[in-house]
Write an enzyme that holds these catalytic residues in place. Sequence first.
Site, PDB file in Angstrom:
ATOM      1  N   ASN A  91       0.794  -1.249  -0.067  1.00  0.00           N
ATOM      2  CA  ASN A  91       0.076   0.100  -0.127  1.00  0.00           C
ATOM      3  C   ASN A  91       0.982   1.261  -0.027  1.00  0.00           C
ATOM      4  O   ASN A  91       1.358   1.530   1.074  1.00  0.00           O
ATOM      5  CB  ASN A  91      -0.831   0.041   1.305  1.00  0.00           C
ATOM      6  CG  ASN A  91      -1.690   1.146   1.304  1.00  0.00           C
ATOM      7  OD1 ASN A  91      -1.743   2.166   0.743  1.00  0.00           O
ATOM      8  ND2 ASN A  91      -2.136   1.381   2.539  1.00  0.00           N
ATOM      9  N   TRP A  92       1.200   1.814  -1.143  1.00  0.00           N
ATOM     10  CA  TRP A  92       2.129   3.121  -1.273  1.00  0.00           C
ATOM     11  C   TRP A  92       1.220   4.309  -0.619  1.00  0.00           C
ATOM     12  O   TRP A  92       2.288   5.336  -0.314  1.00  0.00           O
ATOM     13  CB  TRP A  92       2.314   3.306  -2.708  1.00  0.00           C
ATOM     14  CG  TRP A  92       3.276   2.528  -3.625  1.00  0.00           C
ATOM     15  CD1 TRP A  92       3.792   1.278  -2.931  1.00  0.00           C
ATOM     16  CD2 TRP A  92       3.506   2.303  -4.777  1.00  0.00           C
ATOM     17  NE1 TRP A  92       4.607   0.672  -3.720  1.00  0.00           N
ATOM     18  CE2 TRP A  92       4.316   1.120  -5.306  1.00  0.00           C
ATOM     19  CE3 TRP A  92       3.203   3.148  -5.795  1.00  0.00           C
ATOM     20  CZ2 TRP A  92       4.883   0.936  -6.292  1.00  0.00           C
ATOM     21  CZ3 TRP A  92       3.772   2.726  -7.201  1.00  0.00           C
ATOM     22  CH2 TRP A  92       4.724   1.877  -7.369  1.00  0.00           C
ATOM     23  N   LYS A  93       0.026   4.359  -0.323  1.00  0.00           N
ATOM     24  CA  LYS A  93      -0.487   5.418   0.347  1.00  0.00           C
ATOM     25  C   LYS A  93      -0.199   6.569  -0.637  1.00  0.00           C
ATOM     26  O   LYS A  93      -0.314   6.431  -1.625  1.00  0.00           O
ATOM     27  CB  LYS A  93       0.075   5.813   1.919  1.00  0.00           C
ATOM     28  CG  LYS A  93      -0.150   4.451   2.770  1.00  0.00           C
ATOM     29  CD  LYS A  93       0.159   4.496   4.142  1.00  0.00           C
ATOM     30  CE  LYS A  93      -0.046   3.282   4.896  1.00  0.00           C
ATOM     31  NZ  LYS A  93       0.015   3.164   6.254  1.00  0.00           N
TER      32      LYS A  93
ATOM     33  N   HIS B  78      -9.423   1.395   4.914  1.00  0.00           N
ATOM     34  CA  HIS B  78      -7.964   1.565   5.608  1.00  0.00           C
ATOM     35  C   HIS B  78      -8.278   2.375   6.954  1.00  0.00           C
ATOM     36  O   HIS B  78      -9.333   3.412   6.838  1.00  0.00           O
ATOM     37  CB  HIS B  78      -7.133   2.097   4.860  1.00  0.00           C
ATOM     38  CG  HIS B  78      -5.401   1.793   5.302  1.00  0.00           C
ATOM     39  ND1 HIS B  78      -5.245   2.727   6.269  1.00  0.00           N
ATOM     40  CD2 HIS B  78      -4.575   1.083   4.986  1.00  0.00           C
ATOM     41  CE1 HIS B  78      -4.105   2.675   6.524  1.00  0.00           C
ATOM     42  NE2 HIS B  78      -3.625   1.296   5.949  1.00  0.00           N
TER      43      HIS B  78
ATOM     44  N   GLU C  91      -6.759   4.730   8.164  1.00  0.00           N
ATOM     45  CA  GLU C  91      -6.437   6.005   7.619  1.00  0.00           C
ATOM     46  C   GLU C  91      -7.762   6.714   7.066  1.00  0.00           C
ATOM     47  O   GLU C  91      -7.793   7.969   7.230  1.00  0.00           O
ATOM     48  CB  GLU C  91      -5.327   6.432   6.960  1.00  0.00           C
ATOM     49  CG  GLU C  91      -3.989   5.829   7.709  1.00  0.00           C
ATOM     50  CD  GLU C  91      -2.907   5.356   6.935  1.00  0.00           C
ATOM     51  OE1 GLU C  91      -2.769   5.506   5.718  1.00  0.00           O
ATOM     52  OE2 GLU C  91      -1.786   4.935   7.354  1.00  0.00           O
TER      53      GLU C  91
ATOM     54  N   GLU D 157      -5.220  -4.843  10.424  1.00  0.00           N
ATOM     55  CA  GLU D 157      -4.015  -3.736  10.992  1.00  0.00           C
ATOM     56  C   GLU D 157      -4.357  -3.320  12.132  1.00  0.00           C
ATOM     57  O   GLU D 157      -5.092  -2.410  12.201  1.00  0.00           O
ATOM     58  CB  GLU D 157      -4.093  -2.751   9.751  1.00  0.00           C
ATOM     59  CG  GLU D 157      -3.853  -3.470   8.506  1.00  0.00           C
ATOM     60  CD  GLU D 157      -3.184  -2.482   7.354  1.00  0.00           C
ATOM     61  OE1 GLU D 157      -1.996  -2.828   6.842  1.00  0.00           O
ATOM     62  OE2 GLU D 157      -3.812  -1.279   7.275  1.00  0.00           O
TER      63      GLU D 157
ATOM     64  N   GLY E  10       2.885   2.160  10.989  1.00  0.00           N
ATOM     65  CA  GLY E  10       3.856   3.357  10.533  1.00  0.00           C
ATOM     66  C   GLY E  10       4.508   3.649  11.921  1.00  0.00           C
ATOM     67  O   GLY E  10       5.377   4.728  11.942  1.00  0.00           O
TER      68      GLY E  10
ATOM     69  N   SER F 196       3.701  -2.235  10.134  1.00  0.00           N
ATOM     70  CA  SER F 196       5.112  -2.179  10.468  1.00  0.00           C
ATOM     71  C   SER F 196       5.823  -3.715   9.823  1.00  0.00           C
ATOM     72  O   SER F 196       6.608  -3.971  10.526  1.00  0.00           O
ATOM     73  CB  SER F 196       5.717  -2.013  11.735  1.00  0.00           C
ATOM     74  OG  SER F 196       5.335  -0.747  11.996  1.00  0.00           O
TER      75      SER F 196
ATOM     76  N   GLY G 218       3.010  -1.192   4.080  1.00  0.00           N
ATOM     77  CA  GLY G 218       2.967   0.334   3.840  1.00  0.00           C
ATOM     78  C   GLY G 218       4.285   0.687   3.548  1.00  0.00           C
ATOM     79  O   GLY G 218       4.917   0.308   2.375  1.00  0.00           O
ATOM     80  N   GLY G 219       5.195   1.447   4.511  1.00  0.00           N
ATOM     81  CA  GLY G 219       6.330   1.981   4.505  1.00  0.00           C
ATOM     82  C   GLY G 219       7.457   1.167   3.767  1.00  0.00           C
ATOM     83  O   GLY G 219       8.159   1.588   2.876  1.00  0.00           O
TER      84      GLY G 219
END
Length: 248
Positions: A9-11, A94, A96, A166, A172, A212, A233-234
């Site tokens: 997930n590149w966000k 998600h 976010e 999640e 993150g 993470s 993610g990251g």
Amino acid sequence: MRKKVIAGNWKMNMLPNETIEYIENFSKLVKDTKNEVILCVPYTDLFYALMSAQDTNVKIGAQNMHFEEKGAYTGEVSAQMLKAIGVEYVIIGHSERRQYFNETDETVNKKVKAAFENELKPIVCVGETLEQREAGETEKIITTQTKLALEGLTNEQVKNVIIAYEPIWAIGTGKTATSEDANNSIKAIRNEIKNIYGEDVSENVIIQYGGSVKSSNAKELFETSDIDGGLVGGASLKSDEFAKIVNV
Ligand code: 13P
């Protein structure tokens, strides 16, 4: 046996030129994997990602969509639009989006249904906050979110949902749930699905862990009984690192 599904997930990251470069490198690194590999990219990268991923085993997903098919919803993108350009997956709910964009269990459910109506595979996110965890509410929160997200779907549809557990406190932050903890939460979600849709469905549904995930902890997480891969993610922003996770 369930396969592993690893999704990035590149966000809100990456420009079209970076997308093309990334997929050129990444697709070579993951070409021999038996795992399902998905990149969920920003809307503006979708077309470039789809072009670059042609003739590779990398599948492309979006990170959100609207539940209506079309109409006066300025700035929104529908499932039908995603399907029309060849997108196969879409992340729904998600944390976010729940936190910053007022997504609720009700809109999540509407979006999941709209995704299926347009033959998109939804990756539905559930997870508890730190306060909820500390209050001992984790299981209640994540099973309720799961139940409400899937309400009204057929057994066949639920079998084809991907769920991403999640925990919000692990996103993150560098804090990962222990593999045992994450596996137990995922077992609770699978059990809820079993209670509503039966064992045939619950044993087939893919449930990922996210929060993470990196190449140094992926193996331990993915080796557990119930974690069927990850939503990353990251660590998915660097093609080499994400390929290591896929190939772990
Ligand atoms: P991180 O891997 O950066 O913690 O993000 C997880 C996530 O939110 C994936 O959807």
